[in-house]
Scaffold this motif. Structure first.
Motif, PDB file in Angstrom:
ATOM      1  N   SER A  77       0.869  -1.164   0.000  1.00  0.00           N
ATOM      2  CA  SER A  77       0.000   0.000   0.000  1.00  0.00           C
ATOM      3  C   SER A  77       0.907   1.215   0.000  1.00  0.00           C
ATOM      4  O   SER A  77       2.116   1.092  -0.023  1.00  0.00           O
ATOM      5  CB  SER A  77      -0.905  -0.005   1.233  1.00  0.00           C
ATOM      6  OG  SER A  77      -0.182   0.439   2.350  1.00  0.00           O
ATOM      7  N   THR A  78       0.336   2.386   0.077  1.00  0.00           N
ATOM      8  CA  THR A  78       1.157   3.585   0.030  1.00  0.00           C
ATOM      9  C   THR A  78       1.978   3.778   1.297  1.00  0.00           C
ATOM     10  O   THR A  78       2.912   4.544   1.293  1.00  0.00           O
ATOM     11  CB  THR A  78       0.261   4.820  -0.185  1.00  0.00           C
ATOM     12  OG1 THR A  78      -0.816   4.766   0.744  1.00  0.00           O
ATOM     13  CG2 THR A  78      -0.278   4.860  -1.586  1.00  0.00           C
ATOM     14  N   ASP A 108      -1.973  -5.789  -7.478  1.00  0.00           N
ATOM     15  CA  ASP A 108      -1.457  -4.460  -7.139  1.00  0.00           C
ATOM     16  C   ASP A 108      -2.317  -3.350  -7.744  1.00  0.00           C
ATOM     17  O   ASP A 108      -2.722  -2.423  -7.050  1.00  0.00           O
ATOM     18  CB  ASP A 108      -0.007  -4.315  -7.607  1.00  0.00           C
ATOM     19  CG  ASP A 108       0.963  -5.082  -6.732  1.00  0.00           C
ATOM     20  OD1 ASP A 108       0.643  -5.335  -5.555  1.00  0.00           O
ATOM     21  OD2 ASP A 108       2.047  -5.449  -7.225  1.00  0.00           O
ATOM     22  N   ALA A 109      -2.596  -3.459  -9.032  1.00  0.00           N
ATOM     23  CA  ALA A 109      -3.345  -2.395  -9.723  1.00  0.00           C
ATOM     24  C   ALA A 109      -4.785  -2.281  -9.230  1.00  0.00           C
ATOM     25  O   ALA A 109      -5.330  -1.185  -9.144  1.00  0.00           O
ATOM     26  CB  ALA A 109      -3.328  -2.652 -11.229  1.00  0.00           C
ATOM     27  N   SER A 169     -11.998  -5.165  -8.025  1.00  0.00           N
ATOM     28  CA  SER A 169     -11.067  -4.089  -7.669  1.00  0.00           C
ATOM     29  C   SER A 169     -11.627  -3.347  -6.456  1.00  0.00           C
ATOM     30  O   SER A 169     -12.697  -3.676  -5.960  1.00  0.00           O
ATOM     31  CB  SER A 169     -10.878  -3.109  -8.835  1.00  0.00           C
ATOM     32  OG  SER A 169     -12.031  -2.298  -8.991  1.00  0.00           O
ATOM     33  N   ASN A 170     -10.908  -2.322  -6.016  1.00  0.00           N
ATOM     34  CA  ASN A 170     -11.390  -1.466  -4.927  1.00  0.00           C
ATOM     35  C   ASN A 170     -12.181  -0.272  -5.459  1.00  0.00           C
ATOM     36  O   ASN A 170     -12.425   0.692  -4.730  1.00  0.00           O
ATOM     37  CB  ASN A 170     -10.216  -0.951  -4.083  1.00  0.00           C
ATOM     38  CG  ASN A 170      -9.743  -1.973  -3.075  1.00  0.00           C
ATOM     39  OD1 ASN A 170     -10.446  -2.934  -2.765  1.00  0.00           O
ATOM     40  ND2 ASN A 170      -8.534  -1.782  -2.568  1.00  0.00           N
ATOM     41  N   ALA A 171     -12.607  -0.332  -6.715  1.00  0.00           N
ATOM     42  CA  ALA A 171     -13.297   0.810  -7.339  1.00  0.00           C
ATOM     43  C   ALA A 171     -14.544   1.238  -6.578  1.00  0.00           C
ATOM     44  O   ALA A 171     -14.854   2.430  -6.519  1.00  0.00           O
ATOM     45  CB  ALA A 171     -13.652   0.481  -8.792  1.00  0.00           C
ATOM     46  N   ALA A 172     -15.258   0.305  -5.981  1.00  0.00           N
ATOM     47  CA  ALA A 172     -16.513   0.640  -5.293  1.00  0.00           C
ATOM     48  C   ALA A 172     -16.286   1.364  -3.966  1.00  0.00           C
ATOM     49  O   ALA A 172     -17.190   2.033  -3.466  1.00  0.00           O
ATOM     50  CB  ALA A 172     -17.338  -0.623  -5.060  1.00  0.00           C
ATOM     51  N   PHE A 196      -6.681  -3.580 -14.584  1.00  0.00           N
ATOM     52  CA  PHE A 196      -6.664  -4.930 -15.143  1.00  0.00           C
ATOM     53  C   PHE A 196      -5.539  -5.163 -16.152  1.00  0.00           C
ATOM     54  O   PHE A 196      -5.764  -5.623 -17.259  1.00  0.00           O
ATOM     55  CB  PHE A 196      -8.032  -5.252 -15.760  1.00  0.00           C
ATOM     56  CG  PHE A 196      -9.146  -5.039 -14.780  1.00  0.00           C
ATOM     57  CD1 PHE A 196      -9.331  -5.912 -13.715  1.00  0.00           C
ATOM     58  CD2 PHE A 196      -9.982  -3.936 -14.876  1.00  0.00           C
ATOM     59  CE1 PHE A 196     -10.324  -5.697 -12.779  1.00  0.00           C
ATOM     60  CE2 PHE A 196     -10.978  -3.712 -13.939  1.00  0.00           C
ATOM     61  CZ  PHE A 196     -11.149  -4.594 -12.883  1.00  0.00           C
ATOM     62  N   PRO A 197      -4.300  -4.887 -15.749  1.00  0.00           N
ATOM     63  CA  PRO A 197      -3.188  -5.203 -16.648  1.00  0.00           C
ATOM     64  C   PRO A 197      -3.098  -6.719 -16.783  1.00  0.00           C
ATOM     65  O   PRO A 197      -3.394  -7.450 -15.847  1.00  0.00           O
ATOM     66  CB  PRO A 197      -1.968  -4.646 -15.902  1.00  0.00           C
ATOM     67  CG  PRO A 197      -2.350  -4.704 -14.466  1.00  0.00           C
ATOM     68  CD  PRO A 197      -3.837  -4.418 -14.443  1.00  0.00           C
TER      69      PRO A 197
END
Length: 195
Positions: A38-39, A78-79, A114-117, A95-96
């Motif tokens: 993570s960051t 990761d992405a 993904s964590n998009a939501a 989604f690479p």
């Protein structure tokens, strides 16, 4: 012996044609793996192993296959979940390593793939577990298809406070020296607050 091999190859191929969004599995031969971060935290290495081999692969081939297949899975983990600055809402490059069709389908499932939501309400992602077990179909001693069984456990902190377990299967096909995800069967189990 040929009947057993044909049966195993058929089973692996049958599992490779699924494209969806439910399922959960785990299991193992060991190898190295990629990393995720993570960051704000040190990376957690992926525990990677070769599972079932339908066909034959020598030790050197297994190592190379595992490294290449795991790299594709790690790029996605990761992405889609781990890397990048949080909070964030841009998951356009989540989604690479996915084929165009698989990426389009994955984008329609932002709560799972993904964590998009929730990314705009997350301040930190902490990886608790990264595990990849790859089954391979290798007729004639050459990898021709694979199924990666994936487990990722992350702690999300921010307005969303929860532990997520993302697990299931990615179906992989070789493209040059790389592997591409052309199908998936994944689930996401959530413990905590914030949907």
């Amino acid at each position: 012996m040929r009947r057993i091999m044909a049966g195993a190859a058929g089973l692996l191929l049958a599992s490779t044609v699924l494209v969806g969004c439910t399922g959960d599995e785990e299991t193992p031969e060991s190898g190295g793996g990629g990393a995720g971060s993570s960051t704000t935290q040190a990376p957690v290495e992926t525990s990677a192993s070769v599972g079932t081999v339908a066909g034959r692969l020598g030790k050197k081939q297994r190592r190379q296959f595992l490294q290449d297949a795991t790299a594709t899975v790690d790029e996605w983990l990761d992405a889609a979940y781990v890397a990048g600055d949080y909070p964030r809402s841009d998951f356009g490059k989540a989604f690479p390593g996915f084929t165009q069709g698989a990426a389009a389908l994955a984008r329609k499932q932002p709560k799972v793939m993904s964590n998009a939501a929730v990314g705009d309400r997350v301040e930190q992602v902490t990886v608790k577990k990264r595990k990849v077990t790859v089954d391979v179909l290798a007729p004639g001693g050459k990898p021709a298809g694979a199924t990666a069984r994936v487990v990722l456990v992350v702690q999300l902190d921010g307005d969303v406070e929860r532990k997520d377990r993302i697990s299931g299967r990615l179906m992989l096909t070789p493209k040059g020296k790389q592997w591409k995800v052309f199908g998936f069967d994944m689930t996401r189990n959530v413990k905590g607050k914030g949907k």
